[in-house]
Design a protein around this motif. Structure first.
Motif: not given
Length: 165
Positions: A4-5, A88-91, A97-101, A162-165
């Motif tokens: 889904l992501l 939208v521009g840089d999904s 990204n853990n920090a984003f969530w 930060v590292e990705d999920l």
């Protein structure tokens, strides 16, 4: 990565808005500057309101902090629009990204804190109740606001590192 992501990221990357944000060399820097200005407006205004509630910034009449609340809302609106354009521009950067969530979770918590403030604390302030006489945990709400928004700012700065999920 979750299907889904992946689908959401691929869908956002296929939009014209994504192309506009990422392919125009002036758009992303303009968004960054606008996001920073919105953050300054938001956090600077909240700083005055929250510090007044905890008993500091006494030169600001407590029944007049609504002016700062309005500026905080304007700053939040700017950050909401620019933040959505970042996504939208840089999904590929943000949605994995853990920090984003963590930042998004804290923004929800800040929203709940603000809803409590508007419902329970702000009416007392409009009535001219002094900061020492505010009830409903006003001091706790103000300190929480300062802590949550400080953490949101820090997490926003962590996103590129930060590292990705």
């Amino acid at each position: 990565m979750d299907t889904l992501l992946t689908w959401v990221i691929d869908s956002l990357n296929a939009t014209a808005l994504n192309g506009f944000v990422m392919d125009n060399r002036f758009v992303f820097p303009l968004l960054e500057m606008s996001h920073f200005m919105g953050l300054c407006l938001l956090f600077g205004s909240l700083l005055v309101v929250d510090l007044r509630i905890v008993g500091l910034a006494r030169s600001v009449p407590i029944d007049r902090v609504d002016v700062f609340v309005r500026f905080a809302l304007i700053g939040f609106a700017i950050n909401l629009v620019t933040g959505l354009l970042f996504i939208v521009g840089d999904s590929d950067r943000y949605l994995v990204n853990n920090a984003f969530w963590a930042k998004m979770g804290l923004i929800v918590l800040a929203g709940l804190n603000t809803a409590y403030f508007v419902r329970r604390i702000k009416p007392q302030m409009d009535a001219g109740v002094t900061s020492a006489d505010l009830i409903g945990g006003a001091h706790v709400i103000a300190w929480l606001s300062l802590i949550i928004w400080s953490c949101i700012i820090i997490l926003g700065r962590f996103i590129p590192y930060v590292e990705d999920l």
